[in-house]
Design an enzyme around this catalytic site. Structure first.
Site, PDB file in Angstrom:
ATOM      1  N   HIS A 192       1.013  -1.141  -0.344  1.00 50.44           N
ATOM      2  CA  HIS A 192       0.143  -0.364   0.221  1.00 50.44           C
ATOM      3  C   HIS A 192       1.203   1.171   0.266  1.00 50.44           C
ATOM      4  CE1 HIS A 192      -3.923   2.690   0.881  1.00 50.44           C
ATOM      5  NE2 HIS A 192      -2.938   3.421   1.456  1.00 50.44           N
ATOM      6  N   ASP A 235     -15.296   2.888   8.456  1.00 46.15           N
ATOM      7  CA  ASP A 235     -14.527   3.968   7.806  1.00 46.15           C
ATOM      8  C   ASP A 235     -14.517   4.395   6.568  1.00 46.15           C
ATOM      9  OD1 ASP A 235     -11.405   4.674   6.901  1.00 46.15           O
ATOM     10  OD2 ASP A 235     -11.927   3.656   5.437  1.00 46.15           O
ATOM     11  N   ARG A 250     -14.701  12.963   8.802  1.00 49.30           N
ATOM     12  CA  ARG A 250     -13.659  13.903   9.357  1.00 49.30           C
ATOM     13  C   ARG A 250     -13.020  14.632   8.507  1.00 49.30           C
ATOM     14  NH1 ARG A 250      -9.820   8.692   8.996  1.00 49.30           N
ATOM     15  NH2 ARG A 250      -8.505   9.819   8.615  1.00 49.30           N
TER      16      ARG A 250
HETATM   17  N1  URA Z   1      -6.275   8.074   3.397  1.00 50.11           N
HETATM   18  C1  URA Z   1      -7.120   7.174   4.454  1.00 50.11           C
HETATM   19  O1  URA Z   1      -7.362   5.437   3.302  1.00 50.11           O
HETATM   20  N2  URA Z   1      -7.353   7.108   5.195  1.00 50.11           N
HETATM   21  C2  URA Z   1      -7.347   8.118   6.576  1.00 50.11           C
HETATM   22  O2  URA Z   1      -7.905   8.013   7.307  1.00 50.11           O
HETATM   23  C3  URA Z   1      -6.397   9.153   5.564  1.00 50.11           C
HETATM   24  C4  URA Z   1      -6.205   8.644   4.143  1.00 50.11           C
END
Ligand code: URA
Ligand code: CA
Length: 433
Positions: free
Chosen positions: A82, A161, A168
């Site tokens: 990643h 997420d 966020r």
């Molecule tokens: N990339 C992500 O996948 N999550 C984050 O919180 C910030 C960047």
């Protein structure tokens, strides 16, 4: 348990239990906890941070919120890679076939680009016929057959997420190391990785501009991996200037082919060897980094790596003739050089600016809904440390519209030219294992 008590606890510097984090994440996904409470909690985390243990629990809850990919029908250790996002970061296109050519299975889910950074799925889709939509069975079968498959991210993984990240994004709480680390690692773990190699970028084109922040993020992610039983290694690498020369989807596919054929840019080649060597060692395919690197280097020299790319393109429906005839890739109608205003040494090639120029040409998305042009982008001719004469091309714009004056003016400003010799920034800043 009440959300307000957990917000207060974090606000005052307390440490959450696994049960508290489960209550928050499950409650948020189910709609029992409203956005304003979750936002207040995220802000408390932003200021107070989280321990490694809390961050690992949070990651587990993000994973548990959705489906997970079962890669157990694939033989061998599945190592995922990643990158935290860069400009002209062509590494996955190179690493997939390179690592597969060493017999290590690469079962990869990738994303699309956003803003000044590109995404692997867009790049692959510039290959005529290529599809990134495989059924789970096709995905597993292909990896077992040719050791490599790349698909788009499933919408069913880590829904918590997705909700939390969107929240966020609009509440100034993205820039929290535990929240970023758990977000990234939750997606890797949900995608079924046994082991993970992270490329954490630093420099002005990176998410983490400051090197100290990049190392802190790398440490946080490695700590999560270790706690959740996934061997994880992070490499911190330069993203002050773009990686390689090409920035743009089809342009980067061409650069990946060159790199797999052993005639690629030095920095891209080196980073792929470093990351690939870690992947081989984690997979148990080599006893140490030196031996791993020797295998990868040999596979580039013998053509085995390029052959793996050819097989991969054909397996996913793409026109494999692009490997020998890259002109079959989409090409922009206009190529416009951007010239150096004076002689000297290139001392800066601002990655973020170059990425935004490519985006303005149509290579990247301003919003998630934008359509992109796979042919366009920027090809650098000079990088930091290179000598340049006045009037020599610094870069070439590949555009599908003739009027690119505004982009050209901006691209020229991305370069700084000094009278004194300049030196390229170190590519690999360090590792966290
Ligand atoms: N990339 C992500 O996948 N999550 C984050 O919180 C910030 C960047
Ligand atoms: Ca590149």
């Amino acid at each position: 348990m009440r959300a307000v008590d957990l917000i207060r606890k974090k606000r005052d510097g307390g440490t959450h239990t696994a049960e508290e984090l489960r209550f928050l994440i499950q409650g948020y996904v189910a709609g029992r906890i409203p956005d304003y409470q979750m936002a207040a909690w995220a802000m408390a985390v932003y200021f107070r941070g989280m321990t490694d243990e809390e961050t690992a629990y949070l990651t587990q809850e993000l994973v548990a919120s959705g489906e997970t990919v079962d890669l157990s029908p694939i033989a061998g250790v599945k190592v995922d890679k990643h990158s935290t996002g860069g400009v002209g970061d062509t590494t996955t296109l190179v690493l997939g076939p390179l690592v597969a050519s060493a017999g290590v299975p690469v079962a990869k889910m990738s994303g699309r680009g956003l803003g000044h950074t590109g995404g692997t799925i867009d790049k692959l889709e510039s290959i005529p016929g290529f599809t990134t939509e495989l059924t789970p069975q096709q995905f597993v079968d292909q990896v077992n057959r040719i050791k490599l498959a790349v698909v788009g991210q499933s919408a069913k993984l880590t829904p918590a997420d997705k909700l939390l990240y969107a929240l966020r994004d609009v509440t100034a709480t993205v820039e929290s190391i535990p929240l970023i680390a758990s977000s990234v690692m939750s997606k890797k773990i949900a995608a079924g990785a046994d082991a993970i190699v992270l490329d954490v970028k630093t420099g002005e084109g990176a998410f983490m501009r400051e090197e100290a922040d990049a190392f802190a993020l790398a440490r946080a992610m490695v700590a999560i991996g270790e706690r959740l039983g996934r061997r994880t290694v992070a490499v911190v690498s330069d993203m002050s200037q773009p990686l390689g020369y090409a920035v743009g989807n089809a342009l980067e596919v061409r650069e990946a082919i060159d790199t797999l054929a052993g005639r690629g840019p030095a920095d891209l080649t080196e980073l792929c060897l470093v990351l690939g060597a870690h992947m081989l060692v984690l997979a148990g395919a080599a006893p140490d980094l030196e031996a791993a690197r020797a295998i990868l280097t040999r596979n580039i020299e013998t053509g085995a790596a390029l052959e793996a790319f050819r097989r991969f393109v054909a397996a996913q429906g793409g026109d494999a003739r692009i490997v020998d005839e890259p002109d079959r890739l989409p090409q922009a109608a206009h190529q416009i050089p951007v010239l150096a205003p004076k002689r000297g040494y290139v001392s800066r090639v601002a990655a973020r600016e170059v990425g935004e120029c490519a985006m303005l040409l149509g290579a990247g998305r301003e919003t998630k809904e934008s359509a992109i042009d796979l042919a366009v982008g920027v090809v650098l001719r000079k990088k930091v440390g290179d000598r340049v004469e006045a009037g020599e091309p610094l870069a070439v714009i590949h555009a599908n519209r003739p009027d690119v004056d505004a982009v050209a003016a901006r691209l020229v400003r991305a370069f700084a030219i000094s009278d004194e010799p300049a030196f390229p920034p170190p590519l690999v800043r360090g590792r966290v294992t």
